[in-house]
Design an enzyme around this catalytic site. Structure first.
Site, PDB file in Angstrom:
ATOM      1  N   ILE A 475      -0.616 -34.546 -52.477  1.00  0.00           N
ATOM      2  CA  ILE A 475      -0.137 -33.189 -52.207  1.00  0.00           C
ATOM      3  C   ILE A 475       0.290 -32.495 -53.496  1.00  0.00           C
ATOM      4  O   ILE A 475      -0.077 -31.340 -53.755  1.00  0.00           O
ATOM      5  CB  ILE A 475       1.032 -33.217 -51.201  1.00  0.00           C
ATOM      6  CG1 ILE A 475       0.526 -33.698 -49.841  1.00  0.00           C
ATOM      7  CG2 ILE A 475       1.677 -31.847 -51.072  1.00  0.00           C
ATOM      8  CD1 ILE A 475       1.614 -33.920 -48.813  1.00  0.00           C
ATOM      9  N   ASP A 676       6.978 -41.191 -36.795  1.00  0.00           N
ATOM     10  CA  ASP A 676       6.773 -40.003 -37.622  1.00  0.00           C
ATOM     11  C   ASP A 676       6.829 -38.739 -36.761  1.00  0.00           C
ATOM     12  O   ASP A 676       7.424 -37.731 -37.160  1.00  0.00           O
ATOM     13  CB  ASP A 676       5.430 -40.100 -38.341  1.00  0.00           C
ATOM     14  CG  ASP A 676       5.204 -38.929 -39.287  1.00  0.00           C
ATOM     15  OD1 ASP A 676       5.989 -38.800 -40.245  1.00  0.00           O
ATOM     16  OD2 ASP A 676       4.259 -38.136 -39.056  1.00  0.00           O
ATOM     17  N   LYS A 680       9.579 -35.421 -36.808  1.00  0.00           N
ATOM     18  CA  LYS A 680       9.201 -34.006 -36.793  1.00  0.00           C
ATOM     19  C   LYS A 680       9.840 -33.264 -35.627  1.00  0.00           C
ATOM     20  O   LYS A 680      10.361 -32.166 -35.790  1.00  0.00           O
ATOM     21  CB  LYS A 680       7.671 -33.880 -36.716  1.00  0.00           C
ATOM     22  CG  LYS A 680       6.941 -34.361 -37.954  1.00  0.00           C
ATOM     23  CD  LYS A 680       5.429 -34.263 -37.786  1.00  0.00           C
ATOM     24  CE  LYS A 680       4.705 -34.758 -39.031  1.00  0.00           C
ATOM     25  NZ  LYS A 680       3.230 -34.690 -38.897  1.00  0.00           N
TER      26      LYS A 680
END
Length: 812
Positions: A475, A676, A680
């Protein structure tokens, strides 16, 4: 006639004096008369002060130091005259040196160094430099004389900062200059009525030039320095400072009073009284037009002409209920301070008459406090007036410009620029002339304030964002590439420049305050220092650059412990890293509190990469909508797996394919566990106002126990192969009901859960394909037809783009 003053850098050595000669001859070709005023050789005055202090402390090294001073001058003489050295020049040098050595020997003997003696010590530099330069210029201009400033400038006996007797001085200058074509004299030095050496204070050489120009009726006074005229700000603190074409006497006085080093305040007064223009020029670039200071300015476009600052400031506040409506309080206060010769730099008073605040030099703070306590002893004893409050570690920043009086919004722009950078203003002062707006701020924010204000008023068409980035993996690397590719567009269309100041990975880090060349970032990082996030953060805080952004592109907690410190220091954070916001509720609350105060923590990419999920949710909440339910597919990897699981291919093969394509973590269980997704959805739930810990979320792991407990990835796939029948049964059951399997997160009221669910095939989630994410908001306004946000929820390109967008939006 022109008067030309050359400072220490312009006469630092033989090469600079040769350049001075060329400049003088060029001017002399157009003028009938020129008077040259020179300083001591560069740095010599400070050296002489140090030598005198050694002498008074009994350090005999002052003798060898004086020999070095003599040798420096002699080497300059040799280089200037070659083999034809005038004997009188060397004799003068030796006489002056010997006289000063004898004086310093006496100082060493009696261990006393008075201001009167120090003036004699400091006068050595200008006396010798002017004599050498006069004889050198005589080689090119026969009608050149050396004027002894000690015989031309008359003052009182205020040693160290003597006041000029203008009537006597003017008569002496007219008499001694006469009709000589070229005269050379030393600045800074003078004598009192008894013939004792005095000095005019720091900046005295400029003052001498102005005195001479006014006395002789010069048509221009030139101050030759080492910068291109007066700058919009101190170029040592503001790299993008610009040269000013012109300014008024009043503007020049305000800028010099508040710290501009190019010209000193006393210099302006004699020239102003005679309306003689002052021109500030650069001896290192003599072709540059410099800055003209006169009674008018042709620049009517910019409301602000310059920004100056002063440090070593103390702010004193006198306040109390007994001050309101009482006449004479201010008069008593300032009269008492004046008697103690305490100079007041800035004054501000509340309209309620409850308090008066004023700034003084830090060295005067204790004396001012004592003086006020004595003056108002009675009122303080009876508690009508509080003990004086003294605040230190402050600076004054002054925004100066004659055109401000005709411009609307100058104060708003100034205060807005400082607010955006988290700079708190402690006191404000503005005169009725509107020539100056002065603010008192913390000293640590001085450079940041100067740069922020300079950008607001002089570079309004362009702003620079200073990026400090940790994490240059997929990223981070993609983000840097996007920055490089999009830079021309941002500059041309949004007037924004992004300067990457620091980069760090887990091994190396590099920092360059002028900006890391993005095209060469990998090489610069490789040649950097050992990575240390704490050190990088500390350096970022010390630099205190305006429009700073800390970008955390890691997936690790290494930078998270520093978030609060970074935010508390008014530096923005942009991050796709979920760890901070999915930590404890207490930690999340602290971030939110800082966010409310500073508004500079951006984390849209925490949940859906580049999708506008958090922003959409906050817009709904801020517009008064009520969130009834949020349903979401928030994992690109799980979306790919279950969107492609149609019963024709074994489930384990779909998972293998997802791993091969890079959709899953190296161990697919990290995705399939639902943890995960839970992080979120935890962030989304907290954004709605629900107080929630990760442990409160109901997570239904879809994997059979054997798959969860497999000791390795290979063993996991063996177990998953055996579980294909289990997943096939789940699919068949859903298919019979015209439903599809989706790994769904749901927020409804105080209940938040994550797990594999069978969803109607004709629902929004039934149409998902590829690795897309989707969030469905059911609200009071979007009840019948919920609001849907859908698109790629993973991938370096879209995630980096989301981070990039938030960086750019921070200050736009």
């Amino acid at each position: 006639m022109k008067v030309m003053k050359f400072g220490g850098t312009s006469v630092a050595n033989a090469a600079r004096i040769t350049a001075l000669k060329d400049i003088v001859l060029t001017v002399l070709a157009q003028e009938k008369q020129v008077v040259v005023v020179v300083s001591a050789l560069g740095g010599l005055t400070d050296q002489l002060i140090a030598i005198a202090n050694k002498a008074v402390n009994g350090d005999d090294v002052f003798l060898s130091d004086m020999q070095q001073v003599r040798q420096r001058h002699y080497e300059a003489i040799q280089q200037l005259f070659g083999e034809a050295i005038p004997i009188q020049v060397v004799q003068f040098l030796d006489e002056q040196t010997q006289r000063l050595v004898q004086l310093l020997s006496g100082v060493s003997l009696i261990k006393e160094l008075s201001p009167r003696t120090m003036d004699v010590v400091m006068a050595y530099g200008e006396s010798v430099s002017s004599y050498i330069i006069a004889h050198y210029l005589r080689l090119f201009v026969p009608d050149c004389q050396h004027l002894n400033s000690l015989q031309c400038i008359r003052t009182n006996s205020d040693f160290g900062n003597a006041q000029v007797d203008f009537a006597t001085t003017n008569a002496l200058l007219l008499q001694t200059v006469g009709g000589c074509v070229l005269s050379v004299m030393g600045g800074f030095i003078a004598t009192d009525q008894q013939g004792t050496t005095t000095t005019l204070g720091r900046g005295g050489s400029d003052y001498t030039a102005s005195i001479v120009g006014a006395a002789l009726g010069a048509n221009e006074i030139q101050i030759w320095t080492d910068v291109n005229g007066v700058m919009t700000a101190d170029p040592r603190k503001v790299k993008k400072a610009l040269s000013l074409v012109d300014m008024t006497y009043e503007e020049a006085f305000e800028m010099s009073y508040f710290g501009a080093k190019v010209i000193h305040p006393p210099t302006i007064q004699p020239a102003l009284e005679q309306k003689i223009p002052l021109r500030i020029l650069n001896s290192l670039a003599p072709s540059h037009p410099g800055t003209l200071i006169s009674s008018i300015t042709i620049d009517t476009v910019h409301p602000v002409k310059g920004i100056s600052s002063m440090t070593q400031i103390a702010l004193l506040t006198l306040q109390g209920s007994g001050m309101k409506g009482v006449m004479g309080i201010a008069g008593r206060l300032f009269s008492a301070l004046a008697k103690q010769k305490i100079n007041i730099i800035l004054i501000t008073q509340a309209s309620s008459e409850h308090s008066i605040s004023f700034a003084v030099n830090l060295k005067d703070a204790a004396a001012a406090q004592k003086t006020i306590a004595q003056e108002f002893e009675s009122e303080m004893n009876s508690h009508r007036i509080d003990p004086v409050l003294v605040e230190t570690d402050l600076a004054i920043v002054a925004i100066i410009g004659a055109n401000m009086r005709n411009a609307v919004g100058v104060s708003g722009r100034a205060f807005g620029a400082m607010a955006r950078n988290g700079i708190n203003i402690r006191a404000i002062a503005q005169g009725s002339s509107e020539l100056n707006i002065s603010v008192v701020i913390s000293k640590v924010h001085e450079t940041k304030a100067l740069n922020a204000l300079h950008e607001a008023f002089f570079l309004a068409d362009t702003q620079t964002l200073h990026v400090f980035m940790v994490g240059v993996g997929l990223i981070g690397k993609t983000l840097l590439h996007q920055m490089e590719q999009h830079a021309p567009y941002l500059l041309a269309r949004q007037a924004t420049e992004i300067k990457v100041v620091a980069l760090s990975n887990s091994r190396q880090m590099c920092l360059n305050v002028d900006g890391i060349a993005i095209g060469d970032w990998e090489n610069q990082l490789q040649n950097g220092t050992t990575a240390n996030t704490e050190q990088l953060v500390r350096q970022m805080l010390e630099l205190n650059l305006p429009n700073s952004v800390f970008v955390d592109c890691t997936a690790h907690p290494v930078a998270v412990p520093f978030y609060e410190t970074i935010l508390a220091n008014s530096i923005a954070i942009v991050t796709p890293n979920k760890i901070a916001n999915s930590g404890s509720q207490e930690q999340y609350n602290r971030y939110k509190k800082l966010l409310q105060r500073l508004g500079k923590f951006r984390y849209e990419t925490n949940v859906g990469a580049g999708l506008p999920i958090i922003g959409t949710l906050n817009n709904l909440l801020q517009s008064g909508d009520e969130i009834l339910r949020i349903e979401a597919v928030l994992s690109g990897s799980l979306s790919f797996i279950f969107n492609n699981f149609d019963g024709t291919v074994p489930f384990s093969d779909i998972v293998r394919q997802a791993k091969t394509l890079g959709y899953t973590e190296p161990d697919p269980r990290d995705d399939l566990s639902g943890l995960d997704v839970a992080r979120k959805v935890l962030i989304l739930a907290r954004e709605t106002g629900v107080s929630l810990e990760l442990s409160d979320i109901q997570i239904a792991n879809p994997l059979p126990k054997a798959c969860q407990e497999a000791p390795s990835v290979d063993d996991f796939f063996v177990a998953l192969d055996k579980a294909n029948a289990h997943f096939a049964a789940l699919y068949d059951d859903a298919h019979r009901q015209n439903k599809v399997l989706r790994f769904l997160a749901t927020i409804e009221g105080n209940t938040t859960k994550v797990g594999l669910r069978a969803i109607d095939a004709d629902s929004p989630f039934g149409a998902l394909s590829g690795s897309d994410n989707m969030v469905v908001f059911t609200t009071s306004r979007y009840k019948e037809r919920p609001l849907v946000v859908k698109g790629p929820g993973a991938g370096a390109e879209v995630t980096a783009a989301g981070v990039f967008a938030e960086i750019v939006q921070l200050y736009n």
